[in-house]
Design a protein around this motif. Structure first.
Motif, PDB file in Angstrom:
ATOM      1  N   ARG A 222       0.810  -1.309  -0.079  1.00  0.00           N
ATOM      2  CA  ARG A 222       0.045   0.133  -0.036  1.00  0.00           C
ATOM      3  C   ARG A 222       0.979   1.264  -0.056  1.00  0.00           C
ATOM      4  O   ARG A 222       0.663   2.292  -0.545  1.00  0.00           O
ATOM      5  CB  ARG A 222      -1.025  -0.054   1.113  1.00  0.00           C
ATOM      6  N   ASN A 223       1.785   1.228   0.800  1.00  0.00           N
ATOM      7  CA  ASN A 223       2.862   2.472   0.661  1.00  0.00           C
ATOM      8  C   ASN A 223       3.612   2.823  -0.580  1.00  0.00           C
ATOM      9  O   ASN A 223       3.592   3.650  -1.005  1.00  0.00           O
ATOM     10  CB  ASN A 223       3.798   2.313   1.810  1.00  0.00           C
ATOM     11  N   LEU A 224       3.990   1.396  -1.221  1.00  0.00           N
ATOM     12  CA  LEU A 224       4.530   1.484  -2.724  1.00  0.00           C
ATOM     13  C   LEU A 224       3.385   2.227  -3.551  1.00  0.00           C
ATOM     14  O   LEU A 224       4.025   3.051  -4.404  1.00  0.00           O
ATOM     15  CB  LEU A 224       4.788   0.347  -3.201  1.00  0.00           C
ATOM     16  N   TYR A 225       2.205   1.679  -3.435  1.00  0.00           N
ATOM     17  CA  TYR A 225       1.294   2.164  -4.477  1.00  0.00           C
ATOM     18  C   TYR A 225       1.007   3.817  -4.148  1.00  0.00           C
ATOM     19  O   TYR A 225       0.712   4.664  -4.998  1.00  0.00           O
ATOM     20  CB  TYR A 225      -0.022   1.461  -4.068  1.00  0.00           C
ATOM     21  N   LEU A 226       0.862   4.163  -3.037  1.00  0.00           N
ATOM     22  CA  LEU A 226       0.836   5.553  -2.507  1.00  0.00           C
ATOM     23  C   LEU A 226       1.799   6.369  -3.103  1.00  0.00           C
ATOM     24  O   LEU A 226       1.660   7.586  -3.545  1.00  0.00           O
ATOM     25  CB  LEU A 226       0.528   5.778  -0.724  1.00  0.00           C
ATOM     26  N   GLN A 227       3.197   5.758  -2.837  1.00  0.00           N
ATOM     27  CA  GLN A 227       4.508   6.526  -3.400  1.00  0.00           C
ATOM     28  C   GLN A 227       4.269   6.609  -4.812  1.00  0.00           C
ATOM     29  O   GLN A 227       4.628   7.768  -5.316  1.00  0.00           O
ATOM     30  CB  GLN A 227       5.502   5.875  -2.886  1.00  0.00           C
ATOM     31  N   SER A 228       3.934   5.726  -5.414  1.00  0.00           N
ATOM     32  CA  SER A 228       3.642   5.880  -7.080  1.00  0.00           C
ATOM     33  C   SER A 228       2.728   6.850  -7.498  1.00  0.00           C
ATOM     34  O   SER A 228       2.825   7.617  -8.516  1.00  0.00           O
ATOM     35  CB  SER A 228       3.249   4.620  -7.628  1.00  0.00           C
ATOM     36  N   LEU A 229       1.343   6.979  -6.799  1.00  0.00           N
ATOM     37  CA  LEU A 229       0.760   8.033  -7.074  1.00  0.00           C
ATOM     38  C   LEU A 229       1.210   9.430  -6.655  1.00  0.00           C
ATOM     39  O   LEU A 229       0.739  10.240  -7.492  1.00  0.00           O
ATOM     40  CB  LEU A 229      -0.732   7.668  -6.114  1.00  0.00           C
ATOM     41  N   THR A 230       1.898   9.612  -5.715  1.00  0.00           N
ATOM     42  CA  THR A 230       2.461  10.697  -5.390  1.00  0.00           C
ATOM     43  C   THR A 230       3.419  11.233  -6.044  1.00  0.00           C
ATOM     44  O   THR A 230       3.446  12.341  -6.750  1.00  0.00           O
ATOM     45  CB  THR A 230       3.031  10.722  -3.965  1.00  0.00           C
ATOM     46  N   ASP A 231       4.402  10.378  -6.692  1.00  0.00           N
ATOM     47  CA  ASP A 231       5.125  10.765  -7.876  1.00  0.00           C
ATOM     48  C   ASP A 231       4.511  11.124  -9.094  1.00  0.00           C
ATOM     49  O   ASP A 231       4.947  11.854  -9.751  1.00  0.00           O
ATOM     50  CB  ASP A 231       6.215   9.256  -8.097  1.00  0.00           C
ATOM     51  N   TYR A 232       3.506  10.218  -9.231  1.00  0.00           N
ATOM     52  CA  TYR A 232       2.677  10.734 -10.679  1.00  0.00           C
ATOM     53  C   TYR A 232       2.269  12.078 -10.604  1.00  0.00           C
ATOM     54  O   TYR A 232       2.529  12.763 -11.630  1.00  0.00           O
ATOM     55  CB  TYR A 232       1.682   9.549 -10.598  1.00  0.00           C
ATOM     56  N   HIS A 233       1.586  12.377  -9.616  1.00  0.00           N
ATOM     57  CA  HIS A 233       0.748  13.990  -9.642  1.00  0.00           C
ATOM     58  C   HIS A 233       1.921  14.992  -9.474  1.00  0.00           C
ATOM     59  O   HIS A 233       1.774  15.778  -9.747  1.00  0.00           O
ATOM     60  CB  HIS A 233      -0.240  13.725  -8.559  1.00  0.00           C
ATOM     61  N   THR A 234       3.107  14.484  -8.517  1.00  0.00           N
ATOM     62  CA  THR A 234       4.105  15.370  -8.405  1.00  0.00           C
ATOM     63  C   THR A 234       4.900  15.905  -9.993  1.00  0.00           C
ATOM     64  O   THR A 234       4.979  16.917 -10.257  1.00  0.00           O
ATOM     65  CB  THR A 234       5.108  15.237  -7.660  1.00  0.00           C
ATOM     66  N   ALA A 235       4.949  14.697 -10.688  1.00  0.00           N
ATOM     67  CA  ALA A 235       5.443  14.826 -12.168  1.00  0.00           C
ATOM     68  C   ALA A 235       4.539  15.559 -12.983  1.00  0.00           C
ATOM     69  O   ALA A 235       5.194  16.580 -13.743  1.00  0.00           O
ATOM     70  CB  ALA A 235       5.921  13.711 -12.580  1.00  0.00           C
ATOM     71  N   ILE A 236       3.374  15.453 -12.680  1.00  0.00           N
ATOM     72  CA  ILE A 236       2.242  16.322 -13.617  1.00  0.00           C
ATOM     73  C   ILE A 236       2.319  17.723 -13.102  1.00  0.00           C
ATOM     74  O   ILE A 236       2.258  18.538 -14.092  1.00  0.00           O
ATOM     75  CB  ILE A 236       0.778  15.688 -13.101  1.00  0.00           C
ATOM     76  N   ALA A 237       2.485  17.969 -11.897  1.00  0.00           N
ATOM     77  CA  ALA A 237       2.637  19.446 -11.488  1.00  0.00           C
ATOM     78  C   ALA A 237       4.037  19.972 -11.861  1.00  0.00           C
ATOM     79  O   ALA A 237       3.714  21.126 -12.267  1.00  0.00           O
ATOM     80  CB  ALA A 237       2.582  19.402  -9.851  1.00  0.00           C
ATOM     81  N   ASP A 238       5.041  19.146 -12.025  1.00  0.00           N
ATOM     82  CA  ASP A 238       6.165  19.852 -12.544  1.00  0.00           C
ATOM     83  C   ASP A 238       6.088  20.302 -14.273  1.00  0.00           C
ATOM     84  O   ASP A 238       6.312  21.188 -14.560  1.00  0.00           O
ATOM     85  CB  ASP A 238       7.304  18.796 -12.229  1.00  0.00           C
ATOM     86  N   LEU A 239       5.423  19.013 -14.695  1.00  0.00           N
ATOM     87  CA  LEU A 239       5.023  19.422 -16.044  1.00  0.00           C
ATOM     88  C   LEU A 239       4.264  20.493 -16.517  1.00  0.00           C
ATOM     89  O   LEU A 239       4.452  21.204 -17.463  1.00  0.00           O
ATOM     90  CB  LEU A 239       4.640  18.079 -16.980  1.00  0.00           C
ATOM     91  N   GLU A 240       3.309  20.773 -15.554  1.00  0.00           N
ATOM     92  CA  GLU A 240       2.433  21.923 -15.873  1.00  0.00           C
ATOM     93  C   GLU A 240       2.964  23.211 -15.798  1.00  0.00           C
ATOM     94  O   GLU A 240       2.721  24.121 -16.430  1.00  0.00           O
ATOM     95  CB  GLU A 240       1.341  21.757 -14.831  1.00  0.00           C
ATOM     96  N   ALA A 241       3.866  23.276 -14.719  1.00  0.00           N
ATOM     97  CA  ALA A 241       4.859  24.573 -14.337  1.00  0.00           C
ATOM     98  C   ALA A 241       5.681  24.684 -15.583  1.00  0.00           C
ATOM     99  O   ALA A 241       5.791  26.011 -15.874  1.00  0.00           O
ATOM    100  CB  ALA A 241       5.447  24.319 -13.038  1.00  0.00           C
TER     101      ALA A 241
END
Length: 414
Positions: free
Chosen positions: A384-403
């Motif tokens: 579950r922690n690995l899954y949560l980390q993958s979701l976090t990395d996914y959306h953080t990368a989206i935020a970086d690309l958006e910026a």
């Protein structure tokens, strides 16, 4: 007594105000940041300073008034004020070589740089807000999972105690569960602390109180339909950081013209009436003065301004390289996180849940040991922690690309 009651009422109202909390979405957080971010507020003063510089650059030199006395306090005919002359003189500096237009142009180009810098600061503030919002969502989910794990460990404590009393389990198994229970409590306390810090970090983006955020509302499992990579790379060229270097080149070119204009000497015109002591007649005095550029023709300042203008291309190349690298890193993090979440969603998590459920049922029937059950629980928690980390990395990368690209990619507000 009345003053004391009023004071207590004021303090209670103040406490209610500062302690109030609310749910917030990403769109809400971004709007508040754009309206009240402290860094943006500080940057706005640069715009006001630039406007003041334009006004100052457009002003012409002030005239000078001087009063001059001659031929007094001497000897003979010039004793006292008998032979003195008094001249009232008005002087005006006449700027030549287009100094004022060049100075004004440089100030206007500086204002353009300040305007684009404001946009850069806004972009960075919004990215920081999005990252902080994702962190709150992540820590909320982590706290929820920690509570689930703790409740699971607590629910098994009575059953293990009964098995020990019945002689079906050893006290070692009970001790192992107590250790697991203590670890689960520690994990929950850590998650609670991290959540408080994450909320404070998010509220700080708009100068909110540390406890102003109650719950961040968003779906970490949301997916984003991205444009093709080539399209995002084209948008990268419109990044304000690159636009700022274009404006900076215009400003430095204007500075070169301003320094070249300074090489041409200005003319000072002066004139005024002259009165002589003991004589009723008044005469006029007039003239002009021009600096003689023998030793300095402003060569050093011109060369320095030209060097700074030429440096812009090299600095732009560095900026482009940095942006491309940041884009590629964010893109690769996004691809990795997307693949990880698919593997975790389709295989790892279902298998871990299934194994945990089978072991729980089998433990109750006496087919599995306490050690096997604890191992299954830990495996499920880690998955579950690995899954949560993958979701976090996914959306953080989206935020970086958006910026980086200015593309509205985030799915939380959908």
């Amino acid at each position: 007594m009345l003053k004391k009651n009023i004071l207590l009422l004021f303090l209670s109202l103040f406490t209610l105000q500062t302690a109030s909390t609310e749910n917030i979405s990403l769109a809400d957080a971004l709007r508040r940041t754009a309206r009240a971010n402290p860094r943006l507020a500080a940057q706005s003063w640069e715009l006001k300073t630039a406007a003041a510089r334009i006004r100052s650059a457009s002003e012409r030199p002030n005239p000078e008034v001087s009063l001059e006395g001659e031929d007094f306090a001497g000897s003979g005919d010039f004793q006292g004020l008998r032979g003195s002359q008094t001249t009232l003189q008005l002087s005006q500096l006449i700027e030549l070589g287009g100094k004022r237009p060049a100075r004004l142009n440089e100030a206007e180009r500086s204002a353009e740089v300040a305007q684009i810098s404001q946009e850069v600061a806004r972009m960075e503030a919004l990215r920081a807000t999005a990252t902080a919002f994702i962190e709150v969502l992540t820590t909320q989910k982590r706290l929820f999972q920690s509570n689930e794990l703790l409740q699971l460990a607590e629910s098994f404590a009575p059953a293990i105690a009964r098995r020990v009393e019945a002689g079906k389990a050893s006290t070692v198994e009970q001790a192992q569960n107590e250790i697991f229970l203590a670890s689960a409590r520690i994990d929950r306390e850590q998650a609670m602390s991290q959540l408080i810090i994450a909320k404070a970090r998010l509220a700080a983006q708009w100068r909110g109180e540390p406890g102003a955020v109650d719950t961040a509302v968003g779906n970490l499992e949301a997916r984003v339909n991205l444009p093709p990579k080539a399209e995002l790379q084209r948008r990268l060229l419109r990044n304000p950081l690159l636009l700022r270097w274009g404006a900076e080149y215009a400003r430095r070119t204007a500075a070169v013209r301003s320094e070249k204009a300074k090489a041409l000497p200005d003319v000072t015109l002066f004139g005024g009436p002259r009165a002589s002591s003991g004589v009723d007649d008044v005469s006029l005095v007039a003239g002009l003065s021009i600096p003689w550029p023998i030793f300095s023709k402003n060569q050093g300042a011109i060369a320095g301004a030209e060097a700074q203008a030429s440096q812009v291309q090299a600095e732009t190349d560095v900026q482009i390289t940095d942006l491309r690298l940041a884009f590629e890193e964010a893109w690769q993090r996004l691809q990795r996180a997307a693949k990880e979440r698919v593997i975790l969603e389709t295989f790892v998590l279902p298998k871990a849940k299934e194994a945990s459920e089978v072991l729980v049922q089998g433990y109750d029937a006496g087919r599995f040991s306490q050690q096997e059950l604890l191992s299954a629980r830990r495996s499920l928690a880690e998955s579950r922690n690995l899954y949560l980390q993958s979701l976090t990395d996914y959306h953080t990368a989206i935020a970086d690309l958006e910026a980086l690209t200015g593309a509205p990619l985030n799915a939380f507000s959908k």
